[in-house]
Design an enzyme around this catalytic site. Structure first.
Site, PDB file in Angstrom:
ATOM      1  N   ASP A 254      -2.420   9.396 -10.570  1.00 50.56           N
ATOM      2  CA  ASP A 254      -2.537   8.294 -11.543  1.00 50.56           C
ATOM      3  C   ASP A 254      -1.179   7.972 -12.167  1.00 50.56           C
ATOM      4  OD1 ASP A 254      -5.196   8.074 -11.088  1.00 50.56           O
ATOM      5  OD2 ASP A 254      -5.855   8.804 -13.053  1.00 50.56           O
TER       6      ASP A 254
ATOM      7  N   ASN B 228      -2.325  13.054  -3.988  1.00 46.82           N
ATOM      8  CA  ASN B 228      -3.471  13.567  -4.754  1.00 46.82           C
ATOM      9  C   ASN B 228      -3.825  14.995  -4.340  1.00 46.82           C
ATOM     10  OD1 ASN B 228      -4.244  11.491  -6.555  1.00 46.82           O
ATOM     11  ND2 ASN B 228      -5.106  10.323  -4.860  1.00 46.82           N
TER      12      ASN B 228
ATOM     13  N   ASP C 156       0.869  -1.185   0.000  1.00 42.96           N
ATOM     14  CA  ASP C 156       0.000   0.000   0.000  1.00 42.96           C
ATOM     15  C   ASP C 156       0.905   1.234   0.000  1.00 42.96           C
ATOM     16  OD1 ASP C 156      -3.131   0.786   1.121  1.00 42.96           O
ATOM     17  OD2 ASP C 156      -1.525   2.267   1.348  1.00 42.96           O
TER      18      ASP C 156
ATOM     19  N   GLU D 172      -4.585   2.451  -4.231  1.00 40.13           N
ATOM     20  CA  GLU D 172      -3.109   2.351  -4.217  1.00 40.13           C
ATOM     21  C   GLU D 172      -2.696   1.084  -3.481  1.00 40.13           C
ATOM     22  OE1 GLU D 172      -4.638   2.889  -1.349  1.00 40.13           O
ATOM     23  OE2 GLU D 172      -2.927   3.892  -0.379  1.00 40.13           O
TER      24      GLU D 172
HETATM   25  P1  GH3 Z   1      -1.787   5.327   4.269  1.00 43.68           P
HETATM   26  O1  GH3 Z   1      -0.328   5.626   4.373  1.00 43.68           O
HETATM   27  O2  GH3 Z   1      -2.401   5.038   5.572  1.00 43.68           O
HETATM   28  O3  GH3 Z   1      -2.040   4.241   3.283  1.00 43.68           O
HETATM   29  O4  GH3 Z   1      -2.445   6.662   3.735  1.00 43.68           O
HETATM   30  P2  GH3 Z   1      -3.180   6.874   2.381  1.00 43.68           P
HETATM   31  O5  GH3 Z   1      -3.432   8.316   2.214  1.00 43.68           O
HETATM   32  O6  GH3 Z   1      -2.409   6.243   1.274  1.00 43.68           O
HETATM   33  O7  GH3 Z   1      -4.462   6.008   2.588  1.00 43.68           O
HETATM   34  P3  GH3 Z   1      -5.972   6.165   2.199  1.00 43.68           P
HETATM   35  O8  GH3 Z   1      -6.458   4.746   2.018  1.00 43.68           O
HETATM   36  O9  GH3 Z   1      -6.664   7.004   3.223  1.00 43.68           O
HETATM   37  O10 GH3 Z   1      -6.009   6.939   0.850  1.00 43.68           O
HETATM   38  C1  GH3 Z   1      -5.807   6.298  -0.358  1.00 43.68           C
HETATM   39  C2  GH3 Z   1      -6.011   7.364  -1.399  1.00 43.68           C
HETATM   40  O11 GH3 Z   1      -5.768   6.832  -2.703  1.00 43.68           O
HETATM   41  C3  GH3 Z   1      -7.405   7.896  -1.464  1.00 43.68           C
HETATM   42  C4  GH3 Z   1      -7.613   8.270  -2.883  1.00 43.68           C
HETATM   43  O12 GH3 Z   1      -7.511   9.668  -3.030  1.00 43.68           O
HETATM   44  C5  GH3 Z   1      -6.433   7.662  -3.623  1.00 43.68           C
HETATM   45  N1  GH3 Z   1      -6.812   6.873  -4.767  1.00 43.68           N
HETATM   46  C6  GH3 Z   1      -7.541   5.734  -4.811  1.00 43.68           C
HETATM   47  N2  GH3 Z   1      -7.674   5.300  -6.076  1.00 43.68           N
HETATM   48  C7  GH3 Z   1      -7.015   6.185  -6.846  1.00 43.68           C
HETATM   49  C8  GH3 Z   1      -6.800   6.292  -8.266  1.00 43.68           C
HETATM   50  O13 GH3 Z   1      -7.236   5.469  -9.066  1.00 43.68           O
HETATM   51  N3  GH3 Z   1      -6.060   7.344  -8.721  1.00 43.68           N
HETATM   52  C9  GH3 Z   1      -5.569   8.271  -7.852  1.00 43.68           C
HETATM   53  N4  GH3 Z   1      -4.848   9.279  -8.359  1.00 43.68           N
HETATM   54  N5  GH3 Z   1      -5.751   8.198  -6.533  1.00 43.68           N
HETATM   55  C10 GH3 Z   1      -6.471   7.172  -6.041  1.00 43.68           C
HETATM   56 MG    MG Z   2      -2.114   4.183   1.257  1.00 42.35          MG
HETATM   57 MG    MG Z   3      -4.938   2.128   0.850  1.00 44.70          MG
HETATM   58 MG    MG Z   4      -5.001   3.316   3.600  1.00 49.15          MG
END
Ligand code: GH3
Ligand code: MG
Ligand code: MG
Ligand code: MG
Length: 324
Positions: free
Chosen positions: A217, A208, A200, A243
């Site tokens: 992306d 983002n 992850d 992610e």
């Molecule tokens: P952590 O270290 O705890 O994993 O923090 P995090 O911010 O990575 O975790 P969280 O699961 O809260 O956020 C994941 C983010 O990934 C949320 C969303 O904005 C982003 N995301 C999810 N799918 C996509 C995608 O297809 N493209 C992009 N650019 N961002 C995405």
């Molecule tokens: Mg994450």
């Molecule tokens: Mg995640």
């Molecule tokens: Mg997360």
């Protein structure tokens, strides 16, 4: 339904080309030992086929394996060679498996014809050759070959779409769910150890929020390319969504999986990502959980759960680390 059918027709027709192109020559190989037979067939097919003629079956096999023929005509008139041997070899090579085969035989060879059809020869013609009949049989095979190629590639395309994540080109969760138990069964049966990495990206929401979703992306794509470069052909890399990724490593013991994970983690953290405003490079980190399947009986879901727990611990211990 109608629209799908129309799209399908357009696909086929563009594949088959215009009427003029459809009547264009197909690429064919004639394997025939006798000079006058070669000349006669070449004469009949001069408007139908772009024909290559070979007398030696073994050389013809190599020729056929290295070039994209649309039809192979095999004569039965060899003085010292079983033509069915060539047919069966042509049917067993990947490169020639789907190339139509047409047997050119003599009257009284019903036995040979029957065995040839059993081997997968598509059609035959009996001497004396009627020119119209030979042209018609060859044209039919050319058309069939082109249509089958079209179907094969469109089916393959649909399958790829169904199991691939469009953003990164990695396998998707559906494929992982349907395929992982097969990899597990294979490992158990061969007494090998299979490991999985749950990955992850860290604080990806910040990427983002800071640079925009498009940059996010781009990071996901670049990350996936690095994963692809880091793994072997037998490994399975999937994007579960967002992610979050899983890599399945067959024939890989825990400590080896851990060092693969560590190498990947370090490379991610140390080599800035090209994405980012003005291509100035972006530092991204990832947390990784490792789990290995050693004993039979554990399910794919249970193994993934253990990897996920390890990932959770990596996050809790401060991120940018591997926990096994
Ligand atoms: P952590 O270290 O705890 O994993 O923090 P995090 O911010 O990575 O975790 P969280 O699961 O809260 O956020 C994941 C983010 O990934 C949320 C969303 O904005 C982003 N995301 C999810 N799918 C996509 C995608 O297809 N493209 C992009 N650019 N961002 C995405
Ligand atoms: Mg994450
Ligand atoms: Mg995640
Ligand atoms: Mg997360």
């Amino acid at each position: 339904r109608i629209r799908a059918q129309a799209a399908h027709d357009v696909g086929i027709n563009s594949l088959l080309g215009t009427k003029a192109e459809q009547e264009g020559k197909g690429k064919a190989l004639l394997v025939d030992e006798r000079r006058n037979s070669q000349d006669r067939i070449a004469q009949i097919l001069r408007k139908t086929a772009d024909l290559t003629v070979m007398s030696d079956p073994q050389a013809a096999l190599f020729e056929a394996a290295e070039n994209a023929y649309e039809l192979i005509l095999v004569s039965t008139n060899f003085s010292n060679y079983d033509p069915l041997r060539l047919c069966s070899q042509l049917r067993s090579l990947d490169r020639t498996r789907f190339v139509p085969l047409l047997l050119v035989c003599d009257q009284g060879e019903e036995d040979t014809v029957n065995r040839a059809l059993e081997l997968g020869v598509n059609d035959y013609i009996i001497r004396p050759i009627d020119p119209n009949e030979l042209v018609a049989r060859c044209s039919t095979q050319f058309r069939r070959k082109r249509y089958n190629d079209y179907l094969r590639s469109s089916v393959q395309h649909s399958i790829e779409l169904a199991v691939t994540d469009p953003l990164t080109g990695l396998y998707n969760r559906r494929y992982l769910d349907s395929h992982m138990h097969i990899l597990i069964e294979r490992s158990v049966a061969r007494d090998r150890i299979l490991s999985v990495l749950a990955i992850d990206l860290d604080r990806f929401k910040t990427v983002n929020d800071t640079y925009g979703h498009d940059v996010g992306d781009e990071v996901l794509r670049e990350f996936s390319n690095r994963v692809r470069a880091a793994i072997r052909g037998i490994d399975l890399a999937c994007r579960l969504g967002g992610e979050e990724f899983v890599i399945v490593l067959p024939d890989t013991e825990g400590p080896v999986a851990e060092s693969i994970a560590e190498r990947l983690r370090r490379e991610i953290a140390e080599v800035p990502f090209r994405a980012g405003p003005d291509g100035q490079g972006l530092t991204v980190t990832a947390s990784v959980g490792v789990a290995s399947l050693s004993e039979a009986g554990e399910s794919a879901a249970e193994l993934l759960k253990r990897a996920d727990n390890a990932l959770f611990e990596a996050k809790a211990r401060g991120r940018n680390r591997v926990v096994a």
